[in-house]
Design an enzyme around this catalytic site. Structure first.
Site, PDB file in Angstrom:
ATOM      1  N   HIS A 227       0.825  -1.210   0.000  1.00  0.00           N
ATOM      2  CA  HIS A 227       0.000   0.000   0.000  1.00  0.00           C
ATOM      3  C   HIS A 227       0.855   1.253   0.000  1.00  0.00           C
ATOM      4  O   HIS A 227       0.343   2.344   0.253  1.00  0.00           O
ATOM      5  CB  HIS A 227      -0.944   0.009   1.202  1.00  0.00           C
ATOM      6  CG  HIS A 227      -1.786  -1.226   1.311  1.00  0.00           C
ATOM      7  ND1 HIS A 227      -1.407  -2.316   2.071  1.00  0.00           N
ATOM      8  CD2 HIS A 227      -2.960  -1.555   0.718  1.00  0.00           C
ATOM      9  CE1 HIS A 227      -2.322  -3.254   1.981  1.00  0.00           C
ATOM     10  NE2 HIS A 227      -3.278  -2.827   1.148  1.00  0.00           N
TER      11      HIS A 227
HETATM   12  S1  FES Z   1       1.586  -0.562   3.370  1.00  0.00           S
HETATM   13 FE1  FES Z   1      -0.104  -1.851   3.648  1.00  0.00          FE
HETATM   14  S2  FES Z   1       0.846  -3.645   4.325  1.00  0.00           S
HETATM   15 FE2  FES Z   1       2.509  -2.343   4.067  1.00  0.00          FE
END
Ligand code: FES
Length: 261
Positions: A227
């Site tokens: 993410h």
């Molecule tokens: S940024 Fe979502 S799991 Fe690492």
């Protein structure tokens, strides 16, 4: 002849009277002492016999009835009933001796019960504890001398990846130069390391648990591609959805030996 007839008549009359009396006496006394009610009868032949005793004995067979009494061999009723002596069955020890024996038995039973309970609990806890192979994985030893400066390695500890970085002097200065006000999870670099050149932390993103990539991201540390979380050279979160810095596990450094766990 007349004398003989008189004697026979008299004897018969006496026999009838005595027989009636004995029958009544037998009915009255057989309940208490059937074999001892009456001893003597006069037969038609004028012979004295222990008829009642024989009748009572044949009626009740070999059954003997005794009256219990605290006194031994005490005569009862007409003095012919013999009371057995139960003295051999009576307790001869004093009350103090019996009480001490009872206390000893109760105490011994309690001690044995407690020992059995302790053994049961001990066995249960022994089975519930970790086995030797699991305990062996609880700690991981790493030779730090094998890690060149400026390089990362990843080791597995308790099923989790652990990042170990041999930081350069420039990286250490960069980590210390960051203001805490710029951090989402404020933490000085000195609070995250035992020795500045060795950075040890769990390789698990604090967002949803992905494994970040080393030497990547906007801050020269680690980058989580899941993410888009960016960690700096001290493993602190600088950008992205992750809320916290990478976790530092419990470890110890002794010379070139690093022990995790
Ligand atoms: S940024 Fe979502 S799991 Fe690492």
């Amino acid at each position: 002849m007349a004398t003989t007839m008189f004697n026979r008549t008299a004897v018969n009359s006496m026999a009838v009277a005595v027989g009636s009396t004995l029958r009544n006496a037998t009915r009255a006394t057989t309940k208490a002492a059937p074999a001892q009610a009456c001893r003597t009868v006069i037969t038609r032949d004028g012979v004295l016999q222990n008829r009642t005793a024989l009748m009572a004995a044949s009626r009740f067979g070999a059954q003997q009835r005794f009256i219990s009494s605290s006194s031994s061999s005490a005569p009862v009723g007409d003095g012919t009933t013999q009371i057995p002596n139960f003295g051999d069955y009576m307790k001869t020890s004093s009350d103090d001796t019996s009480r001490a024996f009872a206390y000893m038995m109760v105490g011994t039973t309690g001690v044995l019960t407690m020992a059995a309970a302790k053994a049961t609990v001990h066995d249960f806890l022994s089975n519930m504890s970790a086995s030797a192979d699991v305990l062996a994985l609880a700690k991981v030893e790493v030779d730090l001398a094998a890690i060149p400066e400026g390089k990362n390695i990843v080791v597995k500890w308790r099923g989790k990846p652990v990042f170990i970085r041999h930081r350069t002097v420039g990286e250490i200065d960069e980590a210390n130069a960051v203001s805490l006000t710029d951090l989402r999870d404020p933490q000085p670099d000195s609070a995250r390391v035992q020795q500045p050149e060795w950075l040890v932390m769990l390789g698990i993103c604090t967002h949803l648990g992905c494994v970040p990539i080393g030497e990547a991201g906007d801050y020269g540390g680690w980058f989580c591609p899941c993410h888009g979380s960016h960690y700096d050279i001290s493993g602190r979160i600088r950008k992205g959805p992750a809320p916290l810095n990478l976790e530092v596990p419990q470890y110890a450094i002794d010379g070139d030996k690093l022990t995790i766990g």
